[in-house]
Design a protein around this motif. Structure first.
Motif, short mmCIF file in Angstrom:
data_model
loop_
_atom_site.label_atom_id
_atom_site.label_comp_id
_atom_site.label_asym_id
_atom_site.label_seq_id
_atom_site.Cartn_x
_atom_site.Cartn_y
_atom_site.Cartn_z
N UNK A 212 18.84 47.31 45.92
CA UNK A 212 18.07 48.55 45.84
C UNK A 212 17.69 48.96 47.25
N UNK A 213 18.03 50.19 47.59
CA UNK A 213 17.82 50.69 48.94
C UNK A 213 16.52 51.45 49.03
N UNK A 214 15.67 51.08 49.99
CA UNK A 214 14.46 51.83 50.26
C UNK A 214 14.80 53.18 50.88
N UNK A 215 13.77 53.98 51.09
CA UNK A 215 14.03 55.34 51.60
C UNK A 215 13.02 55.75 52.65
N UNK A 216 12.53 54.78 53.42
CA UNK A 216 11.63 55.12 54.51
C UNK A 216 10.18 55.10 54.12
N UNK A 217 9.65 53.91 53.80
CA UNK A 217 8.22 53.76 53.48
C UNK A 217 7.81 52.35 53.87
N UNK A 218 7.04 52.22 54.94
CA UNK A 218 6.57 50.92 55.43
C UNK A 218 5.81 50.16 54.36
N UNK A 219 5.04 50.87 53.55
CA UNK A 219 4.20 50.21 52.55
C UNK A 219 5.04 49.47 51.53
N UNK A 220 6.30 49.83 51.38
CA UNK A 220 7.15 49.14 50.40
C UNK A 220 7.52 47.73 50.84
N UNK A 221 7.08 47.32 52.03
CA UNK A 221 7.20 45.92 52.40
C UNK A 221 6.14 45.06 51.73
N UNK A 222 5.12 45.67 51.16
CA UNK A 222 4.10 44.94 50.41
C UNK A 222 4.69 44.56 49.06
N UNK A 223 4.45 43.31 48.62
CA UNK A 223 5.22 42.77 47.50
C UNK A 223 5.07 43.56 46.20
N UNK A 224 3.87 44.07 45.91
CA UNK A 224 3.73 44.81 44.66
C UNK A 224 4.20 46.25 44.79
N UNK A 225 4.16 46.80 46.01
CA UNK A 225 4.71 48.14 46.21
C UNK A 225 6.22 48.14 46.00
#
Length: 601
Positions: free
Chosen positions: A350-363
């Motif tokens: 699954x590819x992220x799309x530019x959001x630092x907060x998505x490094x947080x495990x529940x995000x």
């Protein structure tokens, strides 16, 4: 965006992009042609919201932006309310809901690049292309810190393409991207553990990987069984390498014991901390190691499905991992009955799309599920209720690949490296004003001075001003503190942190006040806005630092405000972003004396 469908038709190209991902629509209720049956039966099939992010990528990759018609069509296909899909699409910086050129340039203006001339590069590009807007953007860290200043261009099409520039110049001349081992100054040296194959094997060749010891660890895992694998990881003393340093074996054991099924594994490859690029180097230079490590983790914790969540700014890592997963699946190393052992496990990227907060495990869970990448309140913890509400184990790339030497050589041999509380080796991302930037591997316990000596120190005629440990969420240390041992306990005792392994070197040419403003701007931009302490506090922090950077006659009021805001964010924010947004600023003020010279006599 309205709460209802707007009946705006997608273009043929947009429809083709979505259908290529999801398959042709089964009925008019999903955007297909109307039939007699559709007039009588209003059934839309199963809810598929977790495919929302891939569908948005599909259109953005093909066309360059996401129109109202394309979003409407995606919503019909996935049975997602348009207003909610709009909220997701606007959450990520790599998506655009306004028309823009097919080719979009992202110019890094973050810490490592700023220290190596990003401001001059940005001004030169602005002179040539005009101010930032549709064709180019100022970007947070691209994970190309060893090649600073860096830029990345995405070109939409079928297929889409990407171009990496670093060190970048205003001309942005296309050149072949250097191999992954170019980021590893120690490549080929004896004694490396996690980086030993980078530069020695062809990243595309499974046979090369197996010839260099690949899949030895998985064979041993099958030989000793899941419980024994977890015991080995516990006895080795492995802790998370993403910053939190939670014992990995305890996390695996807690997940494996959960009676609720299915269990899920999530590999956090969304390393977006400014100054961090170690996981990218592993994924580009030794992708099969991560595939094998994820398979072992899935076996030990009872997972049949693993998600590899990779940041959207890593096109080469994405391509190499996609190839490695497909090859492993074709050779019986993923999928059903792996190695004839009766264990089934597969990996989905699954590819992220530019959001630092998505490094947080529940995000990450929310992002994979097709929701805004906002952190969840804990408890319940991921090992109890994580992805899709099921027990989930989350580890980052470096943590997972450490499992391979543990199983290859045994927990005792692994624990003999490093110190009693910080076992094994650690990857450090050295960047900034240093002669040999790159990823370095050292045993825990080496000092910061030894690491900087390996990296060649500062340039001739320059004086070291400070070192930022742990990235934007870390802390600064002074030149007289270089004998800090690089261990979790050693940096903690010194009032710093290892974090994700960032070591950003800043000499006397760097404007520290400007660096602090950039850190504050980064956290303000990347806050998801869910909680008031972070949403408001990051704005107030940036405002105060901007005023202080202008050298007021009496800074005391703003310094007091910064401390109050910092404490509020640390104490009351939902997740680590707000809780650590004040760390580096506080250390710069207290340890480096930034802004002290502006105080009135």
């Amino acid at each position: 965006m309205d709460l209802r469908f707007r009946d705006v038709e997608p273009t043929a190209e947009e429809r083709a992009a979505v259908d290529a991902l999801l398959g042709p629509p089964a009925s008019a209720w999903e955007g297909g042609d109307r039939t007699d049956r559709d007039l009588r039966v209003a059934a839309t099939g199963e809810h598929e919201r977790d495919m929302l992010l891939p569908a948005l990528h599909a259109v953005n990759d093909r066309v360059g932006w996401i129109s109202e018609g394309a979003l409407d069509y995606i919503c019909r296909r996935l049975n997602v309310p348009p207003a909610e899909a709009y909220g997701v699409a606007t959450f990520y910086s790599l998506f655009s809901l306004k028309p823009r050129p097919r080719r979009v340039l992202h110019v890094c203006t973050d810490l490592a690049c700023r220290a190596r001339g990003a401001d001059a590069l940005r001004r030169s590009i602005a002179e040539r292309l005009g101010p930032p807007g549709l064709s180019w953007h100022e970007s947070p860290c691209l994970g190309l810190c060893e090649r600073a200043p860096a830029a990345l261009a995405f070109c939409a099409g079928d297929p889409p393409s990407a171009s990496v520039y670093g060190p970048a110049t205003a001309e942005l001349s296309d050149a072949e991207e250097p191999p992954a081992e170019a980021a590893v100054p120690q490549a080929g040296q004896d004694g490396l553990v996690l980086l030993r194959r980078v530069g020695r094997v062809d990243p595309a060749s499974l046979d090369d990987y197996r010839a260099e010891g690949g899949y030895t660890a998985l064979r041993r895992a099958f030989a000793i069984g899941p419980a024994a694998v977890i015991r080995e990881v516990i006895d080795a003393g492995l802790v998370g390498r993403g910053g939190a340093a939670f014992p990995t074996g305890r996390k695996w054991d807690a997940t494996a014991r959960q009676p609720d099924h299915p269990h899920y594994l999530v590999c956090n490859a969304d390393e977006s901390e400014p100054g961090t690029f170690k996981d990218r180097v592993i994924m580009e230079g030794d992708p099969y190691a991560l595939v094998e490590a994820m398979t072992i983790a899935g076996y030990a914790t009872g997972c049949r499905k693993g998600y590899l969540y990779i940041r959207g700014e890593y096109p080469r890592a994405l391509a190499r991992l996609s190839h490695a997963i497909a090859t492993a699946r074709a050779r019986g190393l993923l999928g059903d009955d792996i190695m004839g052992q009766g264990f089934s496990f597969d990996i989905e990227i699954r590819r992220g799309a530019g959001a630092y907060i998505c490094g947080e495990e529940t995000a990450i869970f929310n992002s994979i599920e097709g929701r805004r990448g906002e952190p969840r309140s804990k408890p319940p913890f991921p090992v109890e209720k994580g992805l899709f509400g099921k027990p989930t184990v989350v580890n980052n790339v470096e943590t997972l690949v450490n499992v391979l030497p543990i199983l290859e050589h045994g927990a005792q041999a692994y624990a003999a490296i490093g110190t009693g509380s910080s076992t094994g080796t650690k990857l450090f991302c050295v960047s900034g004003t240093v002669r040999r930037p790159g990823v370095y591997e050292l045993p825990f316990g080496a000092t910061l001075r030894e690491l900087l000596t390996l990296a060649g120190g500062t340039f001739e005629g320059r004086t070291l001003r400070a070192v930022l440990l742990g990235g934007a969420a870390g802390a600064f240390v002074r030149p007289d503190e270089l004998d800090i041992p690089l261990t979790f306990e050693g940096t903690r005792a010194a009032g710093a942190t290892l974090g994700s392994g960032v070591v950003l070197v800043l000499d006397d040419t760097v404007d520290l006040a400007g660096i602090l403003v950039r850190i504050a701007e980064f956290f303000r931009d990347e806050s998801c806005g869910q909680c008031v302490p972070c949403r408001v506090g990051t704005v107030r922090q940036e405002e105060a630092l901007i005023r202080l950077s202008r050298r007021p006659a009496s800074p005391s009021a703003d310094l007091t405000l910064l401390r109050e805001v910092g404490r509020a964010m640390r104490d009351a924010s939902i997740c680590g972003l707000g809780q650590t947004a004040w760390n580096a600023v506080e250390s710069a003020i207290d340890r480096l004396g930034v802004f002290a010279e502006t105080e009135a006599p």
